[in-house]
Scaffold this motif. Structure first.
Motif, short mmCIF file in Angstrom:
data_model
loop_
_atom_site.label_atom_id
_atom_site.label_comp_id
_atom_site.label_asym_id
_atom_site.label_seq_id
_atom_site.Cartn_x
_atom_site.Cartn_y
_atom_site.Cartn_z
N GLN A 5 0.86 -1.18 0.00
CA GLN A 5 0.00 0.00 0.00
C GLN A 5 0.90 1.23 0.00
OE1 GLN A 5 -2.55 -0.22 3.39
NE2 GLN A 5 -3.78 -1.87 2.52
N TYR A 6 0.55 2.20 -0.80
CA TYR A 6 1.35 3.41 -0.88
C TYR A 6 0.48 4.56 -1.32
CZ TYR A 6 1.38 2.03 -5.79
OH TYR A 6 1.01 1.65 -7.06
N GLU A 7 0.91 5.75 -0.99
CA GLU A 7 0.19 6.94 -1.43
C GLU A 7 0.69 7.41 -2.78
OE1 GLU A 7 -0.13 10.05 1.47
OE2 GLU A 7 -0.29 8.59 3.09
N LEU A 27 5.48 9.45 -10.27
CA LEU A 27 6.63 10.28 -10.66
C LEU A 27 7.71 9.35 -11.19
CD1 LEU A 27 8.23 12.96 -10.72
CD2 LEU A 27 8.87 12.49 -8.33
N ILE A 28 8.26 9.71 -12.33
CA ILE A 28 9.27 8.87 -12.97
C ILE A 28 10.57 9.66 -13.09
CG2 ILE A 28 9.86 7.54 -15.03
CD1 ILE A 28 6.78 7.79 -15.72
N PHE A 29 11.65 9.06 -12.63
CA PHE A 29 12.98 9.58 -12.91
C PHE A 29 13.54 8.69 -14.01
CE2 PHE A 29 12.26 11.00 -8.59
CZ PHE A 29 12.70 12.31 -8.65
N ALA A 30 13.78 9.29 -15.17
CA ALA A 30 14.16 8.49 -16.33
C ALA A 30 15.44 9.02 -16.97
CB ALA A 30 13.04 8.53 -17.37
N ARG A 31 16.23 8.09 -17.45
CA ARG A 31 17.40 8.48 -18.23
C ARG A 31 17.57 7.48 -19.36
NH1 ARG A 31 23.01 7.38 -14.93
NH2 ARG A 31 22.90 5.13 -15.01
N LYS A 32 18.39 7.87 -20.30
CA LYS A 32 18.78 7.07 -21.45
C LYS A 32 17.59 6.49 -22.21
CE LYS A 32 23.28 5.90 -19.57
NZ LYS A 32 24.21 4.85 -19.26
#
Length: 66
Positions: A5-7, A27-32
C-alpha cells in the motif's frame, strides 16, 4: 507494486526493462533509453536524471512527498 500500500509511487529507471514500472508510477525519474521511450509515447511526467544526486536534489526541492 501490487503487494504494497502506498500513497505515491516513484520509479527510477534507465532502460527498457523499467517501462512497466514507470507507466504505473506517479513520478518517474528516467534516463537514457527509458527517457527516449517515454518521449516517443508522449509521456511527459518524468524528470531526467544522470546521477542519484539529481534525484535527491529534486525530491528535496519539490513538494512531491509532502
Amino acid at each position: 507494486m501490487k503487494k504494497y500500500q502506498y500513497e505515491k509511487a516513484i520509479a527510477i529507471g534507465d532502460g527498457l526493462t523499467d517501462i512497466n514500472m514507470a507507466l504505473k508510477a506517479d513520478l518517474i525519474f528516467a534516463r537514457k533509453h527509458l527517457r527516449n521511450y517515454l518521449d516517443q509515447e508522449g509521456k511527459t511526467n518524468y524528470v531526467a536524471w544522470e546521477a542519484f544526486d539529481d534525484i535527491c536534489q529534486y525530491l528535496e526541492q519539490s513538494n512531491f512527498l509532502a
